[in-house]
Design a protein around this motif. Structure first.
Motif, PDB file in Angstrom:
ATOM      1  N   LEU A 241       0.833  -1.202   0.000  1.00  0.00           N
ATOM      2  CA  LEU A 241       0.000   0.000   0.000  1.00  0.00           C
ATOM      3  C   LEU A 241       0.868   1.252   0.000  1.00  0.00           C
ATOM      4  N   LEU A 242       1.872   1.276   0.855  1.00  0.00           N
ATOM      5  CA  LEU A 242       2.738   2.449   0.953  1.00  0.00           C
ATOM      6  C   LEU A 242       3.534   2.661  -0.333  1.00  0.00           C
ATOM      7  N   THR A 243       3.920   1.565  -0.971  1.00  0.00           N
ATOM      8  CA  THR A 243       4.634   1.668  -2.247  1.00  0.00           C
ATOM      9  C   THR A 243       3.712   2.202  -3.333  1.00  0.00           C
ATOM     10  N   MET A 244       2.466   1.719  -3.352  1.00  0.00           N
ATOM     11  CA  MET A 244       1.501   2.192  -4.338  1.00  0.00           C
ATOM     12  C   MET A 244       1.263   3.692  -4.195  1.00  0.00           C
ATOM     13  N   LEU A 245       1.259   4.172  -2.952  1.00  0.00           N
ATOM     14  CA  LEU A 245       1.054   5.599  -2.697  1.00  0.00           C
ATOM     15  C   LEU A 245       2.340   6.401  -2.869  1.00  0.00           C
TER      16      LEU A 245
END
Length: 224
Positions: free
Chosen positions: A4-8
């Motif tokens: 999730l953090l990578t996607m954001l």
């Protein structure tokens, strides 16, 4: 969580803040850990000021219309729509009982607000703004048709004699991780216009306003 953090595209420093943001009270109670409610409180304000700033800079309309637009854009239904675009529901940590049912809209909206609280604490306003621009702004077209009963009721009441309306939480039932709230909306803090229930205080207040519009002679049929 890292996905999730990578996607954001967040250069996060403290991953535990994001884990906390997605920790529902049911999971926290079962595992004797902290829940996400304080981050939710913070994130609500972060999103609110960014939405106000966006509407002001876009110069979309007058103050009254901007107030209505802001209410549409930060209500529970809108937050769920934004959360769906990043599949936030898949990352929320629930207790065993809630896991069987899955996260409801109130849980998803709360987690979305808490996520913004975590970003603000970890990376500051700049990165919270970048995430707002990435996740919320491109999806505003999904929320402009959402019915905001509180704003509609306010407009009808203030179109008359400038009388005031106020909202009151009159009852809370259920365990801490699965509460139900009852709210009333009152005219001049005396006359009860409507009553509503919901999984969050905001939802209960919206339903109280909806109830008031249904009961009152407000010529509101086209708004419901």
């Amino acid at each position: 969580m890292k996905a999730l953090l990578t996607m954001l595209n967040l250069p996060y420093k403290d991953e535990s803040l994001y884990e906390l943001a997605l920790t529902h009270a049911s999971f926290a109670n079962e595992n004797q850990t902290e829940k996400n409610e304080k981050l939710e409180f913070l994130g609500d304000s972060v999103i609110g000021i960014m939405m106000s700033d966006y509407l002001y800079r876009e110069d979309l309309a007058d103050e009254g219309t901007m107030t209505k637009r802001r209410a549409q854009a930060v209500c529970e239904e809108a937050l769920v729509k934004y959360a769906e675009t990043i599949k936030l529901k898949d990352y929320i940590k629930l207790g065993r009982g809630e896991m069987n049912k899955g996260a409801n809209d109130a849980m998803i909206a709360d987690a979305f607000e808490a996520l913004f609280g975590a970003i603000y604490l970890d990376l500051g306003f700049k990165w919270a703004q970048k995430t707002f621009d990435k996740v919320i702004v491109p999806n505003l077209n999904l929320v402009w048709n959402i019915k905001d009963y509180k704003s509609t009721l306010q407009e009808y009441i203030q179109a008359g004699d400038k009388r005031s309306i106020s909202y009151h939480i009159t009852k809370e039932t259920g365990p801490s991780h699965n509460k139900e709230f009852e709210a009333s909306v009152r005219l001049d803090n005396i006359i009860t216009l409507g009553v509503g229930t919901g999984k969050t205080k905001k939802e209960a207040e919206q339903n109280a306003a909806k109830d008031a519009l249904k009961k009152g002679n407000y010529d509101h049929q086209e708004t419901l």
